[in-house]
Design a protein around this motif. Structure first.
Motif, short mmCIF file in Angstrom:
data_model
loop_
_atom_site.label_atom_id
_atom_site.label_comp_id
_atom_site.label_asym_id
_atom_site.label_seq_id
_atom_site.Cartn_x
_atom_site.Cartn_y
_atom_site.Cartn_z
N LEU A 3 0.62 -0.88 -0.24
CA LEU A 3 -0.21 0.08 0.01
C LEU A 3 0.69 1.09 -0.27
CD1 LEU A 3 -2.58 -1.68 0.26
CD2 LEU A 3 -2.81 -0.38 2.19
N THR A 4 1.79 1.06 0.46
CA THR A 4 2.60 2.21 0.90
C THR A 4 2.80 2.61 -1.25
OG1 THR A 4 5.42 1.18 1.52
CG2 THR A 4 3.52 1.97 3.26
N MET A 5 3.80 2.27 -1.74
CA MET A 5 4.19 1.63 -3.03
C MET A 5 2.58 2.78 -4.06
SD MET A 5 6.90 -1.44 -3.53
CE MET A 5 6.11 -2.16 -2.74
N MET A 6 1.89 2.58 -3.08
CA MET A 6 0.02 3.17 -3.88
C MET A 6 0.13 4.66 -3.66
SD MET A 6 0.15 0.52 -6.23
CE MET A 6 1.15 0.10 -5.93
N ALA A 7 0.76 4.76 -3.18
CA ALA A 7 1.23 6.22 -2.45
C ALA A 7 0.10 7.78 -3.88
CB ALA A 7 1.95 7.07 -1.44
N PRO A 8 -0.56 7.76 -3.98
CA PRO A 8 -0.55 8.81 -5.30
C PRO A 8 0.71 10.23 -5.34
CG PRO A 8 -2.17 9.45 -3.81
CD PRO A 8 -1.49 8.76 -3.22
N ALA A 9 0.85 11.04 -6.31
CA ALA A 9 2.18 11.50 -6.66
C ALA A 9 2.06 12.63 -5.53
CB ALA A 9 1.93 12.01 -8.02
N SER A 10 0.56 13.39 -5.12
CA SER A 10 0.08 14.24 -4.65
C SER A 10 0.65 14.29 -2.75
CB SER A 10 -1.59 15.06 -3.69
OG SER A 10 -2.14 12.91 -3.43
N ILE A 11 0.88 13.12 -2.34
CA ILE A 11 1.96 12.91 -1.03
C ILE A 11 3.22 12.15 -1.01
CG2 ILE A 11 0.37 10.45 -0.94
CD1 ILE A 11 0.01 11.13 2.26
N SER A 12 3.31 10.77 -2.64
CA SER A 12 5.03 10.16 -2.76
C SER A 12 5.16 11.55 -3.06
CB SER A 12 4.34 9.42 -3.49
OG SER A 12 4.34 10.23 -4.79
N SER A 13 5.34 12.72 -3.31
CA SER A 13 6.23 13.38 -3.61
C SER A 13 7.00 14.19 -2.68
CB SER A 13 6.05 14.68 -4.62
OG SER A 13 4.50 15.25 -4.37
N LYS A 14 6.63 14.13 -1.95
CA LYS A 14 6.77 14.29 -0.06
C LYS A 14 7.64 13.83 0.72
CE LYS A 14 2.36 17.17 -0.13
NZ LYS A 14 0.71 17.59 0.92
N LEU A 15 7.31 12.35 0.20
CA LEU A 15 7.80 11.04 1.34
C LEU A 15 8.96 10.92 0.94
CD1 LEU A 15 4.43 9.98 2.27
CD2 LEU A 15 5.87 11.78 3.53
N ASP A 16 9.66 10.07 1.49
CA ASP A 16 10.47 9.05 1.18
C ASP A 16 9.77 7.68 0.89
OD1 ASP A 16 12.29 7.04 1.16
OD2 ASP A 16 13.60 8.01 2.67
N ILE A 17 9.70 7.29 -0.21
CA ILE A 17 8.50 5.43 -0.01
C ILE A 17 9.41 5.10 0.30
CG2 ILE A 17 7.21 4.97 -1.98
CD1 ILE A 17 5.61 6.87 -0.67
N LEU A 18 10.65 4.58 -0.37
CA LEU A 18 10.93 3.34 0.16
C LEU A 18 11.44 2.94 1.87
CD1 LEU A 18 12.75 1.00 0.27
CD2 LEU A 18 15.48 2.57 -0.60
N LYS A 19 11.44 4.06 2.81
CA LYS A 19 11.46 4.37 3.95
C LYS A 19 9.90 4.13 4.28
CE LYS A 19 14.16 7.36 7.14
NZ LYS A 19 13.90 8.23 7.88
N CYS A 20 8.96 4.17 4.32
CA CYS A 20 7.52 4.04 3.88
C CYS A 20 7.81 2.41 4.33
CB CYS A 20 7.12 4.97 3.45
SG CYS A 20 6.38 6.63 3.73
N CYS A 21 7.90 2.04 3.08
CA CYS A 21 7.61 0.88 2.50
C CYS A 21 8.11 -0.64 3.42
CB CYS A 21 8.63 1.02 0.94
SG CYS A 21 8.31 -1.57 0.80
N ARG A 22 9.60 -0.07 3.78
CA ARG A 22 10.41 -0.59 5.21
C ARG A 22 10.02 -0.39 6.53
NH1 ARG A 22 16.85 1.16 4.82
NH2 ARG A 22 16.63 -0.18 6.37
N MET A 23 9.80 0.63 6.59
CA MET A 23 9.32 0.96 8.23
C MET A 23 7.62 0.51 8.22
SD MET A 23 7.15 4.72 9.54
CE MET A 23 9.22 5.28 9.39
N ALA A 24 6.70 -0.16 7.16
CA ALA A 24 5.95 -0.72 7.34
C ALA A 24 6.08 -2.27 7.48
CB ALA A 24 4.85 -0.83 5.93
N LEU A 25 6.93 -3.02 7.07
CA LEU A 25 8.05 -4.07 7.27
C LEU A 25 8.10 -4.00 8.82
CD1 LEU A 25 9.16 -4.57 3.54
CD2 LEU A 25 6.73 -6.02 4.92
N ILE A 26 8.59 -3.23 9.32
CA ILE A 26 9.25 -3.26 10.60
C ILE A 26 8.47 -2.72 11.78
CG2 ILE A 26 11.22 -2.28 11.84
CD1 ILE A 26 12.63 -1.64 9.32
#
Length: 261
Positions: free
Chosen positions: A94-117
């Motif tokens: 789900l973190t990898m599905m973040a739309p551009a309006s929010i993903s442009s502000k985020l480190d999505i790779l970190k979000c993906c890792r955080m979800a798994l941790i």
């Protein structure tokens, strides 16, 4: 009835839990706050080798996340319910599905890792719910102690301890919930539960509306929009079963007009 701190459980449903769960000691011990990592690992048939240069003991510990069911669903009698790792896996997608309006502000790779941790400590602590005799503060202590054990005792010598330190830092960032990434992943935690709620309602015919309250805690507009779609689907599901108003816990039912898909 007050909602829980996290999006995983509710105090309603089956009030008594007699089946032992990972990390939970007997009630009197839990109330006296005698829990420790050692109190759990000493009861395991095989201890994890500590202080080695290999990540294999850590890999073995992760198996507990694959085999520990999410307690909230069990309390509502959902058979063969998802495990902790099932939940974290879909969160990461789900973190990898973040739309551009929010993903442009985020480190999505970190979000993906955080979800798994973020729920990794439950491998030893277990999936604590409000009906368990464990306070929020005590739950936090147990989880922090478990992450110290994982990242220090099991991973402290692997790769110079770098991987363990990174894992510990990401887990703490989620717990502190101060960064944009951690707040987004908290939202993802909640919407993943709502997706699963609807799927279990479809499969088992149970009204699991007690869990809908978590939508009121979602902060980002993008994830709120996902919740709107889930709730619209839920209305249509129950209408198809002849029920116009399933249970909503602190949430206004969706309007008659469907959300934009």
């Amino acid at each position: 009835m007050a909602p829980t701190d996290e999006s995983t459980q509710t105090t309603d449903g089956i009030a008594n839990q007699t089946e032992p769960r990972a990390g939970l000691l007997d009630e009197s011990t839990a109330r006296e706050e005698k829990w420790s990592v050692e109190s759990v690992v000493s009861q395991l048939p095989y201890r994890y080798a500590e202080g080695t240069n290999s990540p294999i003991p850590f890999f073995h510990l992760l198996e507990r996340l694959k085999t520990t069911p999410r307690a909230g669903w069990k309390r509502f009698g959902v058979p063969n319910c998802e495990s902790i790792s099932d939940h974290m896996y879909r969160m990461s997608i789900l973190t990898m599905m973040a739309p551009a309006s929010i993903s442009s502000k985020l480190d999505i790779l970190k979000c993906c890792r955080m979800a798994l941790i973020h729920d990794m400590a439950e491998s030893l602590v277990g999936d604590i719910t409000p009906v368990d005799p464990v306070s929020k503060e005590e739950k936090s202590r147990r989880e922090s102690e478990t992450m110290d054990y994982i990242c220090g005792n099991l991973l402290g010598k692997f790769n110079g301890g770098l991987n363990g330190r990174e894992l510990r830092a990401i887990w703490q960032e989620y717990e502190d919930s101060e960064t944009l990434e951690s707040k987004f992943v908290h939202d993802i935690d909640k919407v993943e539960l709502l997706v699963q709620m609807l799927e279990y309602e479809r499969t088992h015919g149970k009204d699991l509306g007690e869990f809908t309250w978590v939508a009121t805690k979602i902060q980002s507009a993008e994830v709120k929009a996902w919740a709107d779609v889930i709730f619209w689907e839920r209305v249509q599901l129950w209408k198809s079963r002849g029920i116009e108003n399933p249970h909503w816990n602190g949430v206004e039912p969706p309007m008659s007009k469907p959300p934009s898909l």
